[in-house]
Design a protein around this motif. Structure first.
Motif, mmCIF file in Angstrom:
data_model
loop_
_atom_site.group_PDB
_atom_site.id
_atom_site.type_symbol
_atom_site.label_atom_id
_atom_site.label_comp_id
_atom_site.label_asym_id
_atom_site.label_seq_id
_atom_site.Cartn_x
_atom_site.Cartn_y
_atom_site.Cartn_z
ATOM 1 N N THR A 107 0.830 -1.204 0.000
ATOM 2 C CA THR A 107 0.000 0.000 0.000
ATOM 3 C C THR A 107 0.862 1.252 0.000
ATOM 4 O O THR A 107 0.560 2.238 -0.690
ATOM 5 C CB THR A 107 -0.932 0.002 1.219
ATOM 6 O OG1 THR A 107 -1.669 -1.222 1.269
ATOM 7 C CG2 THR A 107 -1.906 1.166 1.161
ATOM 8 N N CYS A 110 2.060 2.000 -3.499
ATOM 9 C CA CYS A 110 1.051 2.659 -4.337
ATOM 10 C C CYS A 110 1.066 4.167 -4.129
ATOM 11 O O CYS A 110 1.053 4.939 -5.093
ATOM 12 C CB CYS A 110 -0.340 2.101 -4.021
ATOM 13 S SG CYS A 110 -0.615 0.398 -4.550
ATOM 14 N N HIS A 111 1.115 4.590 -2.874
ATOM 15 C CA HIS A 111 1.101 6.026 -2.581
ATOM 16 C C HIS A 111 2.427 6.684 -2.936
ATOM 17 O O HIS A 111 2.453 7.854 -3.344
ATOM 18 C CB HIS A 111 0.754 6.243 -1.112
ATOM 19 C CG HIS A 111 -0.669 5.927 -0.786
ATOM 20 N ND1 HIS A 111 -1.675 6.873 -0.816
ATOM 21 C CD2 HIS A 111 -1.275 4.765 -0.452
ATOM 22 C CE1 HIS A 111 -2.827 6.320 -0.501
ATOM 23 N NE2 HIS A 111 -2.613 5.034 -0.271
ATOM 24 N N ALA A 114 2.363 7.392 -6.590
ATOM 25 C CA ALA A 114 1.566 8.590 -6.854
ATOM 26 C C ALA A 114 2.361 9.850 -6.522
ATOM 27 O O ALA A 114 2.308 10.845 -7.266
ATOM 28 C CB ALA A 114 0.267 8.540 -6.050
ATOM 29 N N ALA A 115 3.101 9.833 -5.410
ATOM 30 C CA ALA A 115 3.925 10.989 -5.049
ATOM 31 C C ALA A 115 5.013 11.237 -6.084
ATOM 32 O O ALA A 115 5.312 12.389 -6.434
ATOM 33 C CB ALA A 115 4.546 10.774 -3.667
ATOM 34 N N TYR A 118 3.460 12.841 -9.111
ATOM 35 C CA TYR A 118 3.196 14.257 -8.830
ATOM 36 C C TYR A 118 4.481 15.072 -8.933
ATOM 37 O O TYR A 118 4.494 16.182 -9.505
ATOM 38 C CB TYR A 118 2.585 14.393 -7.438
ATOM 39 C CG TYR A 118 2.531 15.806 -6.919
ATOM 40 C CD1 TYR A 118 1.593 16.713 -7.421
ATOM 41 C CD2 TYR A 118 3.416 16.228 -5.930
ATOM 42 C CE1 TYR A 118 1.550 18.016 -6.934
ATOM 43 C CE2 TYR A 118 3.372 17.534 -5.442
ATOM 44 C CZ TYR A 118 2.443 18.415 -5.955
ATOM 45 O OH TYR A 118 2.406 19.708 -5.484
ATOM 46 N N SER A 146 2.089 8.572 3.070
ATOM 47 C CA SER A 146 2.079 7.247 2.429
ATOM 48 C C SER A 146 2.174 6.138 3.466
ATOM 49 O O SER A 146 1.402 5.167 3.434
ATOM 50 C CB SER A 146 3.243 7.134 1.434
ATOM 51 O OG SER A 146 3.145 8.105 0.413
ATOM 52 N N ASN A 204 -7.621 2.562 -2.642
ATOM 53 C CA ASN A 204 -6.178 2.799 -2.703
ATOM 54 C C ASN A 204 -5.648 2.683 -4.127
ATOM 55 O O ASN A 204 -4.937 3.564 -4.618
ATOM 56 C CB ASN A 204 -5.437 1.809 -1.801
ATOM 57 C CG ASN A 204 -5.393 2.258 -0.364
ATOM 58 O OD1 ASN A 204 -4.816 3.294 -0.045
ATOM 59 N ND2 ASN A 204 -6.009 1.501 0.514
ATOM 60 N N THR A 208 -4.741 6.158 -6.195
ATOM 61 C CA THR A 208 -3.340 6.438 -6.548
ATOM 62 C C THR A 208 -3.091 6.244 -8.037
ATOM 63 O O THR A 208 -2.314 6.985 -8.648
ATOM 64 C CB THR A 208 -2.402 5.542 -5.732
ATOM 65 O OG1 THR A 208 -2.730 4.156 -5.966
ATOM 66 C CG2 THR A 208 -2.511 5.843 -4.252
ATOM 67 N N VAL A 211 -4.076 9.362 -9.855
ATOM 68 C CA VAL A 211 -3.063 10.418 -9.729
ATOM 69 C C VAL A 211 -1.916 10.174 -10.710
ATOM 70 O O VAL A 211 -1.432 11.100 -11.382
ATOM 71 C CB VAL A 211 -2.528 10.474 -8.278
ATOM 72 C CG1 VAL A 211 -1.351 11.435 -8.174
ATOM 73 C CG2 VAL A 211 -3.631 10.900 -7.331
ATOM 74 N N VAL A 212 -1.487 8.914 -10.816
ATOM 75 C CA VAL A 212 -0.405 8.581 -11.737
ATOM 76 C C VAL A 212 -0.817 8.860 -13.182
ATOM 77 O O VAL A 212 -0.075 9.481 -13.956
ATOM 78 C CB VAL A 212 0.015 7.104 -11.562
ATOM 79 C CG1 VAL A 212 0.999 6.690 -12.644
ATOM 80 C CG2 VAL A 212 0.616 6.885 -10.186
ATOM 81 N N TYR A 250 0.567 -2.110 -11.192
ATOM 82 C CA TYR A 250 -0.865 -1.882 -11.005
ATOM 83 C C TYR A 250 -1.701 -2.931 -11.746
ATOM 84 O O TYR A 250 -2.752 -3.356 -11.239
ATOM 85 C CB TYR A 250 -1.248 -0.490 -11.491
ATOM 86 C CG TYR A 250 -1.042 0.590 -10.467
ATOM 87 C CD1 TYR A 250 -1.930 0.760 -9.414
ATOM 88 C CD2 TYR A 250 0.047 1.442 -10.548
ATOM 89 C CE1 TYR A 250 -1.740 1.752 -8.464
ATOM 90 C CE2 TYR A 250 0.250 2.441 -9.598
ATOM 91 C CZ TYR A 250 -0.645 2.585 -8.564
ATOM 92 O OH TYR A 250 -0.457 3.569 -7.628
#
Length: 331
Positions: A107, A110-111, A114-115, A118, A146, A204, A208, A211-212, A250
């Motif tokens: 998990t 995944c975050h 995404a970070a 960004y 995260s 989740n 995320t 966002v990606v 993913y």
């Protein structure tokens, strides 16, 4: 555990029960695990010692490498052990701990992805705002978020998976303690747990993932607007390599967790191998070793080590000559 049941032991059936395939798979996965450790730990050390890599991009990469090392270590050693002849039982506490740590670091990955997306979006589309939008404080907040979200989600996943009663055969048809194969062993109603796990995994993964996708979509739009052909080609190569890793991670993750429980089967093992074993090995090569900054930092570190070795050899040679001048004859 509910009721008065004692804590059971489970038997992990592993990837395959074919004796002829276990030795080759052991060698293959041992090699993959060794490459995973060397690649990810080496990347973390390189970022730590190279001042040129003290940027938000490589800050996130070090945490991605840490997550890869951690959840690969949670899975691979036990998987390798089960490919050898011997007892394949695992205690209830060990099974629970393996799943909780696995859920935590997957998990978190995944975050972190995404970070990272960004960060790249800001670097390409809003370069003048990088100092404020991805400041050191903002980077630490994103990483802390995260891990915090991952920790809370891991508690929920574990409670839903191991909160019921287990009875009957306790043979986990998998190479690690995952939610679906463990829930199939429960003798209580698991529909509520399955719905909760599905909903949280979807929130989740899809959150995320969105966002990606949005970040890379804006990056591609910005790249298409570039006038420089070499710049566009370099950006496309970077986005393509990153998209391969993200799609692999993913895609297999969604295949395993975002499908009805009735459709889970043997194909889950194959998909799970990709995001638990293969993806952590590939990430250091895909995300970093293709970059000029990392290659330049590696070159500087290599030259520094070689110079240090030459210096030590020179000092040792000078020391021996001084002893010889005093009449001492070495070997």
């Amino acid at each position: 555990m509910g009721g008065n049941h004692t804590q059971p032991t489970f038997i992990l059936l592993g990837i395959t029960d074919a004796p002829w395939a276990q030795a080759p798979l052991f060698g293959l996965f041992l090699l993959i695990y060794a490459i995973t450790l060397v690649g990810n730990i080496g990347l973390m050390v390189l970022v730590w010692v190279a001042p040129s890599l003290h940027t938000p991009t490589y800050f996130f990469l070090t945490h991605l490498s840490l997550a890869d090392v951690c959840y690969s270590t949670v899975i691979s050693p036990r998987m390798l052990t089960d490919l050898l002849p011997g007892d394949k039982t695992i205690s209830w506490a060990a099974c629970l701990a393996q799943f909780r740590l696995f859920a935590l670091f997957v998990t978190a990955e995944c975050h972190l992805l995404a970070a990272m997306a960004y960060d790249r979006h800001v670097a390409v589309c809003r370069p003048l705002s990088c100092v404020t939008l991805v400041s050191p404080r903002a980077c630490w907040r994103l990483v802390a978020w995260s891990y915090l979200v991952a920790f809370l989600c891991a508690l929920v996943y574990t409670g839903c998976t191991f909160g019921g009663s287990f009875c009957g055969p306790r043979r986990v048809d998998h190479f690690f303690c995952d939610a679906s194969p463990v829930l199939r062993l429960a003798c209580s109603d698991t529909r509520g747990s399955e719905v909760a796990i599905f909903a949280l995994a979807a929130a989740n993964g899809l959150g995320t993932g969105a966002v990606v996708l949005l970040s890379y979509g804006r990056i591609l739009r910005a790249v298409l607007g570039m006038r420089s052909a070499p710049g566009r080609a370099g950006a496309f190569r970077t986005c393509a390599s990153h998209s391969v890793s993200v799609s692999l991670f993913y895609g297999t993750l969604f295949f395993v967790y975002l499908q009805p429980a009735s459709r889970h089967g043997g194909r889950d093992k194959v998909a799970s191998v990709f995001y638990t074993v293969v993806s952590p090995m590939l990430n250091p090569f895909i995300y970093s070793l293709r970059n000029k900054e990392v290659r330049a930092a590696l070159g500087k570190c290599r030259r520094r080590v070689l110079n240090l070795c030459r210096q030590q050899r020179g000092e040792a040679h000078g020391s021996r000559e001084s002893w010889n001048g005093l009449g001492w004859k070495g070997p």
